[in-house]
Design a protein around this motif. Structure first.
Motif, mmCIF file in Angstrom:
data_model
loop_
_atom_site.group_PDB
_atom_site.id
_atom_site.type_symbol
_atom_site.label_atom_id
_atom_site.label_comp_id
_atom_site.label_asym_id
_atom_site.label_seq_id
_atom_site.Cartn_x
_atom_site.Cartn_y
_atom_site.Cartn_z
ATOM 1 N N LEU A 198 -39.023 82.610 87.711
ATOM 2 C CA LEU A 198 -38.120 80.821 88.455
ATOM 3 C C LEU A 198 -39.200 81.638 90.098
ATOM 4 O O LEU A 198 -39.912 80.847 90.873
ATOM 5 C CB LEU A 198 -37.233 80.412 88.086
ATOM 6 N N TRP A 199 -38.158 82.649 90.557
ATOM 7 C CA TRP A 199 -38.054 82.420 92.300
ATOM 8 C C TRP A 199 -38.686 82.675 92.644
ATOM 9 O O TRP A 199 -39.568 82.604 94.101
ATOM 10 C CB TRP A 199 -36.943 82.950 92.752
ATOM 11 N N LEU A 200 -40.133 83.574 91.820
ATOM 12 C CA LEU A 200 -40.906 84.277 92.269
ATOM 13 C C LEU A 200 -42.226 84.746 91.993
ATOM 14 O O LEU A 200 -43.099 84.439 92.945
ATOM 15 C CB LEU A 200 -40.842 86.178 92.457
ATOM 16 N N LEU A 204 -47.136 82.245 88.581
ATOM 17 C CA LEU A 204 -48.035 83.216 87.642
ATOM 18 C C LEU A 204 -47.354 82.116 85.820
ATOM 19 O O LEU A 204 -48.050 82.430 84.862
ATOM 20 C CB LEU A 204 -47.173 84.533 86.946
ATOM 21 N N ILE A 205 -46.213 82.041 86.088
ATOM 22 C CA ILE A 205 -45.202 81.255 84.525
ATOM 23 C C ILE A 205 -46.212 79.931 84.484
ATOM 24 O O ILE A 205 -46.235 79.646 83.366
ATOM 25 C CB ILE A 205 -44.295 80.807 85.038
ATOM 26 N N GLY A 232 -32.333 87.647 90.791
ATOM 27 C CA GLY A 232 -30.941 87.728 89.233
ATOM 28 C C GLY A 232 -31.289 87.255 88.203
ATOM 29 O O GLY A 232 -30.755 86.514 87.616
ATOM 30 N N GLN A 233 -33.030 86.921 87.936
ATOM 31 C CA GLN A 233 -33.267 85.602 86.853
ATOM 32 C C GLN A 233 -34.088 85.993 86.325
ATOM 33 O O GLN A 233 -35.435 86.985 87.152
ATOM 34 C CB GLN A 233 -33.783 84.070 87.946
ATOM 35 N N PHE A 276 -32.382 76.925 78.633
ATOM 36 C CA PHE A 276 -33.522 76.037 79.314
ATOM 37 C C PHE A 276 -33.662 74.900 80.370
ATOM 38 O O PHE A 276 -34.326 74.171 80.152
ATOM 39 C CB PHE A 276 -33.762 75.569 77.752
ATOM 40 N N VAL A 277 -32.169 74.978 80.822
ATOM 41 C CA VAL A 277 -32.034 74.230 81.712
ATOM 42 C C VAL A 277 -32.274 74.132 82.856
ATOM 43 O O VAL A 277 -32.083 75.742 83.616
ATOM 44 C CB VAL A 277 -30.359 74.208 82.113
ATOM 45 N N LEU A 278 -33.620 74.065 83.655
ATOM 46 C CA LEU A 278 -34.132 74.865 84.405
ATOM 47 C C LEU A 278 -34.144 73.767 85.895
ATOM 48 O O LEU A 278 -33.963 72.688 85.481
ATOM 49 C CB LEU A 278 -35.937 74.734 84.695
ATOM 50 N N PRO A 279 -34.457 74.574 87.531
ATOM 51 C CA PRO A 279 -33.994 73.839 88.598
ATOM 52 C C PRO A 279 -35.032 72.647 88.928
ATOM 53 O O PRO A 279 -36.017 72.836 88.321
ATOM 54 C CB PRO A 279 -34.195 74.829 89.349
#
Length: 292
Positions: A198-200, A204-205, A232-233, A276-279
């Protein structure tokens, strides 16, 4: 350039610009080139043995279990009867180990294109490669695209355990591959496919979400913490042909006693829900309410 310098391996790649993970190395156990990629096995000082493919960390013994337990049990426990499972990639054996552990699974077929990776992991990562010897397992050294094209409508669950989207693995993050997986599923089948960070890789996602929704009635994203992966994710794209599937509420759960018996260290019912909990920034993008 990736390599070992002054006793440290550093993972440098344009997919995570401006940052890299470094591992302190005690010994290079293996370094060979297969027909497909550069394969390195390192004995690290603090993270156990580590598999490196084309200069990118694939697994370390210290934290591999989180990735493999979420990547297997979230999709398997969302399917009412996941008897027949296909794994694409996953040459280290960790995903096979976890899929074979799941009591609902009766047979597992795995397609891994690089035999050198499998043999290296059998020798240097035996705690992961144990799945290859499970009686449920049928390991095929070959191309997953070719295999799925010849085995349509056969599998309840397909799990893609791939490397990152560059080089040969890039096609595993594109719509035709997901279409091919869909065609290899039985009615109501489920897929889980390595879904990046998610951070990078949020763009794409987001794009993957869009084309997956053109193929499957149910699409979701689950996330897992893996300290030695970039930022780390990492996550998994989840898709189902059954419009009633709710990945967030598994149809099958493990008791505390079953978790201990199965040898799980990361996955439990609470962690299934929490994955499933997303920022908020990521949730907005994936729900189409914002642009990154």
């Amino acid at each position: 350039m990736n390599g070992i310098r002054e006793g440290w391996f550093s993972e440098v790649n344009a997919l995570w610009p401006g940052q890299c993970m470094s591992l302190e190395v005690e010994e290079v156990l293996l370094h060979e080139k297969s027909p497909f990629q550069d394969v390195m096995m390192l004995k690290t000082k603090h993270h156990g043995n580590a598999l490196i493919l084309d200069g990118v960390i694939q697994v370390t013994e210290s934290d591999e279990f989180s990735y493999h337990e979420i990547g297997s049990n979230v999709p398997l426990n969302a399917h009412p009867n996941p008897e027949k499972v296909l794994i694409i990639g996953g040459g280290d054996g960790g995903m096979a180990r976890e899929v074979c552990r799941n009591p609902a699974v009766k047979s597992v077929t795995q397609c891994e294109i690089d035999e050198l990776v499998v043999n290296a992991c059998k020798k240097y990562l035996p705690n992961l490669a144990v799945g290859f010897d499970d009686p449920k397992m049928n390991l095929i050294i070959g191309d997953g695209f070719d295999f799925m094209g010849k085995h349509k409508g056969e599998f309840d669950v397909i799990i893609t355990d791939s490397s990152d989207p560059f080089g040969p693995a890039k096609v595993l993050f594109e719509k035709p591959y997901y279409q091919l997986m869909m065609e290899a599923l039985r009615p109501g089948g489920i897929i889980a496919s390595q879904g990046e960070c998610l951070w990078l890789h949020l763009d794409l996602i987001r794009d993957m979400f869009k084309f997956c929704r053109e193929i499957f009635p149910v699409v979701d994203y689950t996330t897992v913490s893996v300290p030695t992966y970039p930022s780390g994710q990492i996550g998994f794209m989840l898709c189902s042909l059954n419009p009633e599937t709710n990945f967030r509420k598994p149809v099958r759960t493990f008791t505390d006693e079953e978790i201990e018996t199965l040898g799980l260290k990361y996955y439990n019912t609470e962690m299934h829900a929490a994955s499933f909990v997303l920022p908020h920034f990521a949730k907005k993008v994936l729900e189409g309410k914002a642009q990154k």
